[in-house]
Design a protein around this motif. Structure first.
Motif, PDB file in Angstrom:
ATOM      1  N   SER A  60       0.833  -1.202   0.000  1.00  0.00           N
ATOM      2  CA  SER A  60       0.000   0.000   0.000  1.00  0.00           C
ATOM      3  C   SER A  60       0.867   1.252   0.000  1.00  0.00           C
ATOM      4  CB  SER A  60      -0.919  -0.003   1.220  1.00  0.00           C
ATOM      5  OG  SER A  60      -0.156  -0.011   2.428  1.00  0.00           O
ATOM      6  N   ILE A  63       2.292   1.666  -3.556  1.00  0.00           N
ATOM      7  CA  ILE A  63       1.252   2.148  -4.481  1.00  0.00           C
ATOM      8  C   ILE A  63       0.945   3.607  -4.222  1.00  0.00           C
ATOM      9  CG2 ILE A  63      -1.167   1.873  -5.119  1.00  0.00           C
ATOM     10  CD1 ILE A  63      -0.862  -1.113  -4.553  1.00  0.00           C
ATOM     11  N   ARG A  64       0.918   4.015  -2.967  1.00  0.00           N
ATOM     12  CA  ARG A  64       0.636   5.413  -2.640  1.00  0.00           C
ATOM     13  C   ARG A  64       1.737   6.332  -3.143  1.00  0.00           C
ATOM     14  NH1 ARG A  64       0.056   4.587   2.163  1.00  0.00           N
ATOM     15  NH2 ARG A  64       2.083   5.260   2.991  1.00  0.00           N
ATOM     16  N   GLU A  65       2.995   5.924  -2.975  1.00  0.00           N
ATOM     17  CA  GLU A  65       4.098   6.742  -3.454  1.00  0.00           C
ATOM     18  C   GLU A  65       4.081   6.846  -4.978  1.00  0.00           C
ATOM     19  OE1 GLU A  65       7.582   4.988  -1.902  1.00  0.00           O
ATOM     20  OE2 GLU A  65       7.269   5.695   0.171  1.00  0.00           O
ATOM     21  N   GLN A  66       3.767   5.754  -5.652  1.00  0.00           N
ATOM     22  CA  GLN A  66       3.701   5.800  -7.102  1.00  0.00           C
ATOM     23  C   GLN A  66       2.565   6.707  -7.570  1.00  0.00           C
ATOM     24  OE1 GLN A  66       3.089   2.002  -8.901  1.00  0.00           O
ATOM     25  NE2 GLN A  66       3.512   2.710 -10.980  1.00  0.00           N
ATOM     26  N   ARG A  67       1.440   6.661  -6.882  1.00  0.00           N
ATOM     27  CA  ARG A  67       0.314   7.523  -7.240  1.00  0.00           C
ATOM     28  C   ARG A  67       0.657   8.989  -7.019  1.00  0.00           C
ATOM     29  NH1 ARG A  67      -4.932   5.877  -4.195  1.00  0.00           N
ATOM     30  NH2 ARG A  67      -4.406   3.944  -5.313  1.00  0.00           N
ATOM     31  N   GLU A  68       1.336   9.293  -5.910  1.00  0.00           N
ATOM     32  CA  GLU A  68       1.731  10.678  -5.649  1.00  0.00           C
ATOM     33  C   GLU A  68       2.729  11.178  -6.690  1.00  0.00           C
ATOM     34  OE1 GLU A  68       3.218  10.697  -1.717  1.00  0.00           O
ATOM     35  OE2 GLU A  68       1.245  10.523  -0.746  1.00  0.00           O
ATOM     36  N   GLU A  69       3.624  10.298  -7.125  1.00  0.00           N
ATOM     37  CA  GLU A  69       4.594  10.694  -8.139  1.00  0.00           C
ATOM     38  C   GLU A  69       3.904  10.990  -9.468  1.00  0.00           C
ATOM     39  OE1 GLU A  69       8.633   8.955 -10.303  1.00  0.00           O
ATOM     40  OE2 GLU A  69       7.628   7.835  -8.714  1.00  0.00           O
ATOM     41  N   LEU A  70       2.916  10.173  -9.826  1.00  0.00           N
ATOM     42  CA  LEU A  70       2.182  10.422 -11.066  1.00  0.00           C
ATOM     43  C   LEU A  70       1.386  11.715 -10.990  1.00  0.00           C
ATOM     44  CD1 LEU A  70       0.912   6.820 -11.906  1.00  0.00           C
ATOM     45  CD2 LEU A  70       2.763   8.074 -13.009  1.00  0.00           C
ATOM     46  N   GLN A  71       0.800  12.008  -9.842  1.00  0.00           N
ATOM     47  CA  GLN A  71       0.048  13.236  -9.695  1.00  0.00           C
ATOM     48  C   GLN A  71       0.948  14.467  -9.735  1.00  0.00           C
ATOM     49  OE1 GLN A  71      -2.172  12.756  -6.064  1.00  0.00           O
ATOM     50  NE2 GLN A  71      -3.659  11.352  -6.975  1.00  0.00           N
TER      51      GLN A  71
END
Length: 269
Positions: A60, A63-71
């Protein structure tokens, strides 16, 4: 008649040979197993092992770090539409007929300066700092700084510019090639030389208007603040004087206008 003679093989001898072969084969298998090899002498593949289960909390967090990087990534860059190029460049002092040709009335274009100051590491990526300025002479000059990743510089600016210039790109940038992939040693120096050549082409009007608009838009050039014309300033002052006179007249309970108010109202009229 003729008698046929058959050679009789002792059963005990054949059985003994079979047992000896079986024992020899068993020994070979035992030795191969001890050496980690297959019975035929080839290397035995390592046994398969199931990977250890991952911690759900770790998953989790990843996944959260990857989502923040994409945003945090900027949206995909898109060049200006051809019809919007002349109006966009006019704000910076350039005069263009359309996206492909300059106006003959433009004696000398504004002076563009581009300089790569260095790089810094942020969130696992290398960002290159670019200092930019546009000097339009009589108009207001602007200076700003921006940061871009090497991959973005190559895909959004370099590749588009190379496609638009065609064969002329190799001729104009043969002495100052673009930076190599991977961000190896010397990347900042290569980018500085490449941006210097690009600025020289823009300043000498050797590229079309849409290329200049591409550079300014990609580097996020801010719109310059145009000073107000003298006529506009006079009209604003006139409106302010009229507003002050009307406010003083309303504030007088007897409706009497003093000498100062008369002078102000006369001047505003």
């Amino acid at each position: 008649g003729t008698r046929r003679h058959f050679q009789k093989v002792p059963l005990m001898a054949s059985a003994g040979a079979g047992r000896a072969a079986a024992v020899h084969a068993a020994r070979r298998r035992q030795q191969a197993s001890a050496l980690g090899r297959a019975p035929d002498g080839r290397a035995r593949p390592p046994p398969r092992r199931n990977p250890p289960p991952r911690d759900p909390q770790y998953l989790s967090r990843a996944i959260r770090e990857q989502r923040e990087e994409l945003q945090a990534m900027p949206p995909a860059f898109e060049p200006l539409a051809p019809f919007a190029v002349p109006a966009f460049l006019e704000a910076f002092g350039y005069e263009a007929n359309d996206a492909e040709t300059w106006r003959k009335s433009m004696a000398s274009p504004p002076k563009l300066q581009l300089q790569v100051d260095g790089h810094e590491e942020s969130k696992g990526h290398t960002w290159y700092a670019v200092s930019c300025s546009v000097n339009a002479g009589s108009q207001a000059s602007i200076s700003w700084k921006t940061s871009r990743r090497l991959a973005s510089l190559r895909e959004d600016l370099h590749d588009t510019l190379k496609e638009w210039l065609g064969d002329a790109y190799e001729q104009r940038f043969t002495k100052t090639p673009f930076a190599l992939k991977g961000g190896i040693f010397g990347t900042t120096a290569r980018l500085t030389a490449w941006f210097g050549t690009l600025a020289d082409l823009v300043n000498s009007a050797q590229v079309n208007p849409k290329t200049v608009a591409l550079v300014l838009k990609y580097l996020e050039a801010p719109y310059p603040e145009v000073p107000a014309e003298p006529r506009q300033v006079a009209e604003e002052s006139k409106d302010e004087v009229t507003e002050v006179t009307e406010r003083e007249v309303i504030a007088d309970p007897n409706g009497v206008i003093g000498s100062d108010d008369i002078a102000i109202s006369f001047t505003s009229g």
